[in-house]
Design a protein around this motif. Sequence first.
Motif, mmCIF file in Angstrom:
data_model
loop_
_atom_site.group_PDB
_atom_site.id
_atom_site.type_symbol
_atom_site.label_atom_id
_atom_site.label_comp_id
_atom_site.label_asym_id
_atom_site.label_seq_id
_atom_site.Cartn_x
_atom_site.Cartn_y
_atom_site.Cartn_z
ATOM 1 N N ALA A 176 0.877 -1.169 0.000
ATOM 2 C CA ALA A 176 0.000 0.000 0.000
ATOM 3 C C ALA A 176 0.915 1.220 0.000
ATOM 4 O O ALA A 176 2.033 1.167 0.509
ATOM 5 C CB ALA A 176 -0.892 0.002 1.241
ATOM 6 N N GLN A 216 -4.769 -1.579 4.280
ATOM 7 C CA GLN A 216 -3.611 -2.085 3.554
ATOM 8 C C GLN A 216 -3.989 -3.042 2.424
ATOM 9 O O GLN A 216 -3.541 -2.868 1.294
ATOM 10 C CB GLN A 216 -2.624 -2.756 4.519
ATOM 11 N N ALA A 252 -3.635 4.036 5.809
ATOM 12 C CA ALA A 252 -3.087 3.038 4.890
ATOM 13 C C ALA A 252 -2.892 1.696 5.584
ATOM 14 O O ALA A 252 -3.143 0.646 4.985
ATOM 15 C CB ALA A 252 -1.772 3.530 4.298
ATOM 16 N N LEU A 282 -5.934 -1.158 -0.429
ATOM 17 C CA LEU A 282 -5.083 -0.229 -1.162
ATOM 18 C C LEU A 282 -4.008 -0.954 -1.962
ATOM 19 O O LEU A 282 -3.743 -0.592 -3.118
ATOM 20 C CB LEU A 282 -4.425 0.768 -0.198
#
Length: 197
Positions: A98, A138, A134, A141
Amino acid sequence: GDELRQRARLALFVRGVDDPFVELDRLRDDEQLVLAPILERIDAAGLRDQVVFVNAGSQHQLATAYRFFARLGSVFVLPSLHEPFGLAPIEAAACGLAVVATRHGGPSEVFADGTGILVEPDDPSNMAAGMLEALSRQRELASAAAHMVQRRYTWRRTAQGYLQVAESLAAEPAAATSQLPALDAADIIRSWLVRHA
């Protein structure tokens, strides 16, 4: 902040040394100038035991390390004040990480579709919030960014883009060159100087 310290460790990629705290003098002078203040901040925050250094001496080693960290559910962070294009986060995304990157420059276009988290590098709380988001997202993304890279940033896609430009220039050279944007970054530079004065 504390939440980020509890949720993640920091891995810094430094080519040429395994432990910069011990081997800083083995690096070039310009590399030492960049790395020394980072090491001082790590020490001042009491985080020396929570930071891992990765000595990736080749692109193959770098990709292998990225894949290793991707399997751990890690996040790649590029907090540059300005990043002209941002190949590093594209490479990281291709390996399954990510991405959190600066909102200034290339990454703001590459990850504009939400496949990465864009942060303000001058704002530590914004950066921490971006990293925490993020980490929380994770898998989502990383998957979205890897698919985006495969759609837009492979060597085949790049070659196709160059071929299209070459073909359009060959078909109508005068029309194509009249549509080129002015290559003047004076406004960007002035804006940066005002923000950092």
